[in-house]
Structures are given as structure tokens and as C-alpha cells.
Design an enzyme around this catalytic site. Structure first.
Site, PDB file in Angstrom:
ATOM      1  N   GLU A 190      23.527  32.510  30.558  1.00  0.00           N
ATOM      2  CA  GLU A 190      24.775  31.980  30.827  1.00  0.00           C
ATOM      3  C   GLU A 190      25.497  32.335  32.146  1.00  0.00           C
ATOM      4  O   GLU A 190      26.286  33.185  32.204  1.00  0.00           O
ATOM      5  CB  GLU A 190      25.915  32.307  29.785  1.00  0.00           C
ATOM      6  CG  GLU A 190      25.509  31.644  28.237  1.00  0.00           C
ATOM      7  CD  GLU A 190      26.302  32.302  27.236  1.00  0.00           C
ATOM      8  OE1 GLU A 190      26.346  31.949  26.029  1.00  0.00           O
ATOM      9  OE2 GLU A 190      26.824  33.397  27.512  1.00  0.00           O
TER      10      GLU A 190
ATOM     11  N   GLY B 257      27.745  32.587  35.401  1.00  0.00           N
ATOM     12  CA  GLY B 257      28.974  32.078  35.680  1.00  0.00           C
ATOM     13  C   GLY B 257      29.325  32.303  37.136  1.00  0.00           C
ATOM     14  O   GLY B 257      29.350  31.445  37.823  1.00  0.00           O
ATOM     15  N   ARG B 258      29.636  33.504  37.158  1.00  0.00           N
ATOM     16  CA  ARG B 258      30.007  34.262  38.587  1.00  0.00           C
ATOM     17  C   ARG B 258      28.735  33.789  39.628  1.00  0.00           C
ATOM     18  O   ARG B 258      29.279  33.589  40.640  1.00  0.00           O
ATOM     19  CB  ARG B 258      30.221  35.667  38.444  1.00  0.00           C
ATOM     20  CG  ARG B 258      30.699  36.521  39.682  1.00  0.00           C
ATOM     21  CD  ARG B 258      30.519  37.805  39.796  1.00  0.00           C
ATOM     22  NE  ARG B 258      31.045  38.343  38.132  1.00  0.00           N
ATOM     23  CZ  ARG B 258      32.073  38.828  38.306  1.00  0.00           C
ATOM     24  NH1 ARG B 258      33.069  39.195  39.182  1.00  0.00           N
ATOM     25  NH2 ARG B 258      32.707  39.296  36.920  1.00  0.00           N
TER      26      ARG B 258
ATOM     27  N   CYS C   5      56.600  40.246  43.718  1.00  0.00           N
ATOM     28  CA  CYS C   5      57.463  41.143  43.714  1.00  0.00           C
ATOM     29  C   CYS C   5      56.890  42.527  42.619  1.00  0.00           C
ATOM     30  O   CYS C   5      57.393  42.839  41.846  1.00  0.00           O
ATOM     31  CB  CYS C   5      58.738  40.783  43.111  1.00  0.00           C
ATOM     32  SG  CYS C   5      60.100  42.084  43.390  1.00  0.00           S
ATOM     33  N   GLU C   6      55.668  43.012  43.070  1.00  0.00           N
ATOM     34  CA  GLU C   6      55.042  44.003  42.563  1.00  0.00           C
ATOM     35  C   GLU C   6      54.403  45.025  43.674  1.00  0.00           C
ATOM     36  O   GLU C   6      53.805  44.464  44.503  1.00  0.00           O
ATOM     37  CB  GLU C   6      53.974  43.590  41.716  1.00  0.00           C
ATOM     38  CG  GLU C   6      54.423  42.927  40.302  1.00  0.00           C
ATOM     39  CD  GLU C   6      54.623  43.580  39.445  1.00  0.00           C
ATOM     40  OE1 GLU C   6      54.527  44.680  39.376  1.00  0.00           O
ATOM     41  OE2 GLU C   6      55.565  43.273  38.466  1.00  0.00           O
TER      42      GLU C   6
END
Length: 433
Positions: A291, A293-294, A362-363
Site C-alpha cells: 500500500e 501512498g506517499r 493566527c497561530e
């Protein structure tokens, strides 16, 4: 250093992807902008499918792990490459269905599938459900009876492997929310229970030990453990399991110091282990599933931003702010993920300024990278972040009520829109007042 073969620099000193000028793409489609190179996706797919054929003949299949990026356009590409699909939610399953993906080649994973999701999977005729726990098994058994359905399943097994990766992306050890463990006997017990259910056929087992792994040894050790367990199941329960899903987690290059092993080398090494243990335990070679993916989509994708404010705090830091951030790429704030940064309109200029790349949310933790060396940047420059084909779009959000970016797919010198840019109307469309 460019992290993918689909990236080059043209005569205008602009970064290109798939031969297309990224500065022109940013101008035409706006920013932030996800860009995917379809031809690179297909090349990555074929690395896996060809090596599966080489080492297992016709006795295997590559499943694309769609959590890395799930769009209808990508599902169609995966289907055309004759691969299967790993989905982990009703939303991913529905996307595949609407894209016309053949349901018999869909494997449905997840550690807490809801009743509604399982009903959808059964009604659409998915090929396999990978059962995570006893609660899910009981629920699935009831639904099969009520819906008069039969289903073939695999069980997700924790093989007890330390994959030497970030704590948040380690999944194969006993202290994990995923699957059933070998060490305490629950894996054998749940298979024994499932074998008595008339609407359920246990056909195999599955493991996944983590993500972004650069070593061969954990994959080989997991394969060894899993094949021995299949032999133990046959010996103790008289049940022949015919499928072995060895998951994914193959590492990709995000920065220059990342050194992934060629994917066919993973496949070859694991195949030798599987064949050796099968011979040792007198076990027929199971159908092998993997599997990735990335490693299918990461290197095929970049994100383009427009530089806004460039702020210098004397003797402290240079900040470069872009028109996106954690809302389109939360991986840095989650686990300080590394990326390669390129000023797309000054691609070959000397990198002589050290920046902290800040997002617009806004973090204070909304950053895309620290200590990023770039040419002197100005407002209006185009910043490319690479590789972002995996997990950026799929983990995006509307934090601060910021609309999600568009996505374009490039192939053979042409670009097409595959995800529309959200509008403010899209952001509020589900509000009820």
C-alpha cells in the site's frame, strides 16, 4: 537541489513542473496552488507495479493508499494504471465510487469504521474489508446478516515492529490504536472467532509498521513475522490464509539529506523473506499486497505561494510570510516536517538569506519551515514548497475560515483544473442561522 525529476529550471530562471512555468501557473490559477504532475504519478505507479510483477509474477497487487491524497482525478489515474485502492473512510470510499473506480479492487481500512461506513462498503461491493478489532468484527457480522451480504476480510495485525520513525507515525508496535496484537494472543483469538461466522470469510492478514521509513530491516522483519503467523494460523486453526498485505510506509526525499532506498529494492528484499519463510513453513506463497501512498504522489506535487510581508527583526530573524500556511499544509505544526523551498521566479539565484517561512493563520506556530536559505525575497515573489503531493491537500482545513486552494494537474505540457479553489460562499455554505 530539485527533489523530483519532474522539476527543472527554464531559461527565464523560473521553476518548472512537467515542463510548465510555475510562475505562469501561479498567475493563471492564483495562489496558494497545489500542482501535481500526472506523468510523475504514473512513473511512480509503474515502479511498483513492474517490481510486483518481477518479484511475485501475477500473484500480487499494488494498492494506492488514498489517504495520502484522494481526489476523483487521482482515483481515475490509479484505476487506469491497473492498481487497487486502499481507503480509510466513507468519504474516500465515496470519492472512489463517484470516480468509477472498480469496487472489487478497493480495500477498506480504518480503526473505528462507523455502521454507516460499513453499510456503504457492503452496498457498494468493496473487495475486502480490513477489520481492526473485535467490536468491528461483531458489527460487520450483524450487518452482513441484516443485509444478506457476504464479505471477505483481512485482519490488521500489530507485528510489534519499531520502525524508527516519529512517534505519531509509528503504527506497528503493541501500543498503537491500530489492529490486534500478536504478543498477547488476541490476533489468533479474533481469527478463530471470525472463522465461525457464516457471512464472513477470513482470507488474509495485514500490517503497517509506520511511515517515512528509510531502512529495509523493519519491512523484512515484519514480513517474516507475518508469514510465520499465517503458518501458525494454518497449524492451530486449520485455516489457510491466502492474502498477505504488508502495508506501505516507504520513505521519500523531502530534503537533500533524506536518502530513500529505491522502491524496487524494498520489494526485492521483502520478496526474498516471504519466499524463504513460506518454504521453511511449507506454506503456499500468498497473494502479496502493498500500500504505497506517499511514495506514489509526494514527489509529483508542489505548492505555490505568493510572498507577502518580508519582516526583519534585527539580530534575531528574517520572516517571509506567504498567502497560505497550516490551513493548506499542517504537517510542520504537527511534527516539524521538512521541505525544500525554492523562489520560483528566482530559481537559480544565490541563496544568501536565512528565513523563517510563516503562514497567514493566527497561530504563532503557523510556519512552513525554519532556517530556510533563499535568495533575497520581495513581496510578490512566488515561493514553491516541494514535495507536497502527499498529505497536504488531504490534511487541509478551513482554519480561520480560509478557503482551501485549487489544484491543477499537469501532463504532456498542458494543465487542467482538478480541484476548484474554494470561495467564501463555499466556506459558509453549511452554516445554519
Amino acid at each position: 537541489m530539485l527533489q523530483s525529476e519532474c522539476l527543472t529550471i527554464n531559461q527565464d530562471n523560473h521553476l518548472t513542473i512537467g515542463g510548465l512555468d510555475t510562475v505562469s501557473l501561479a498567475k493563471e490559477y492564483g495562489t496558494p496552488l497545489y500542482v501535481m504532475d500526472e506523468d510523475q504519478v504514473r512513473r511512480n505507479c509503474r515502479l511498483y507495479t513492474n517490481s510486483m510483477k518481477q518479484f511475485y509474477g501475477d500473484n500480487g497487487m499494488i494498492l494506492y493508499a488514498s489517504k495520502a491524497q484522494c481526489t476523483m482525478a487521482l482515483c481515475k489515474i490509479i484505476a487506469s494504471e491497473k492498481m487497487g485502492l486502499d481507503v480509510v473512510s466513507g468519504g474516500e470510499l465515496y470519492t472512489a465510487h463517484k470516480a468509477g473506480f472498480p469496487m472489487e479492487h478497493v480495500y477498506f481500512h480504518g480503526n473505528n469504521k462507523t455502521e454507516e461506513e460499513l453499510k456503504l462498503a457492503l452496498s457498494l461491493g468493496v473487495g475486502r474489508i480490513v477489520v481492526d478489532n473485535l467490536h468491528e468484527l461483531s458489527l460487520l457480522d450483524r450487518l452482513c446478516t441484516e443485509m444478506n451480504k457476504n464479505i471477505s476480510i483481512l485482519f490488521r495485525i500489530k507485528p510489534g515492529i519499531d520502525a524508527h520513525t516519529h512517534d505519531f507515525i509509528m503504527t506497528g508496535q503493541i501500543d498503537s490504536k491500530f489492529g490486534v496484537a500478536l504478543e498477547n494472543g488476541e490476533a489468533m483469538d479474533i481469527i478463530k472467532k471470525a472463522a465461525t461466522m457464516k457471512n464472513i470469510s477470513v482470507v488474509g492478514v495485514h500490517c503497517h509498521i509506520g511511515s517515512q521509513i528509510f531502512d529495509l530491516e523493519p519491512f523484512c522483519e515484519a514480513a517474516k513475522i507475518m508469514v510465520h503467523f499465517m503458518a501458525d494460523v494454518k497449524q492451530e486453526l486449520g485455516l489457510s490464509l491466502t492474502e498477505l498485505n504488508l502495508g506501505g510506509g516507504f520513505g521519500v526525499q523531502y530534503i537533500e539529506t533524506d536518502d530513500p532506498i529505491a522502491y524496487d529494492k524494498y520489494m526485492e528484499a521483502v520478496s526474498q523473506v516471504v519466499k524463504s519463510v513460506c518454504k521453511e513453513r511449507n506454506l503456499p506463497l500468498p497473494r502479496i499486497l502493498m500500500e504505497p501512498g506517499r511514495s506514489i504522489v509526494a514527489s509529483a506535487g508542489i505548492t505555490l505561494y505568493t510572498v507577502g510581508a518580508v519582516k526583519t527583526i534585527p539580530n534575531v530573524r528574517h520572516y517571509l510570510a506567504v498567502d497560505g500556511g497550516m490551513c493548506d499544509n499542517p504537517r510542520y505544526i504537527l511534527y516539524q516536517a521538512d521541505y525544500t523551498f525554492i523562489l520560483a521566479n528566482k530559481a537559480n539565484n544565490e541563496k544568501n538569506v536565512c528565513y523563517t517561512v510563516a503562514g497567514k493563520c493566527c497561530e504563532s506556530g503557523d510556519l512552513l519551515g525554519r532556517d530556510v536559505m533563499l535568495p533575497a525575497a520581495e513581496s510578490g515573489d512566488i515561493l514553491a514548497v516541494t514535495p507536497t503531493g502527499a498529505y497536504n491537500f488531504s490534511m487541509s482545513s478551513n482554519y480561520n475560515r480560509i478557503p482551501r486552494p485549487a489544484m491543477v494537474m499537469v501532463s504532456e505540457g498542458k494543465a487542467r483544473l482538478v480541484i476548484k479553489r474554494e470561495t467564501y460562499e463555499d466556506v459558509i455554505k453549511n452554516d445554519c442561522v
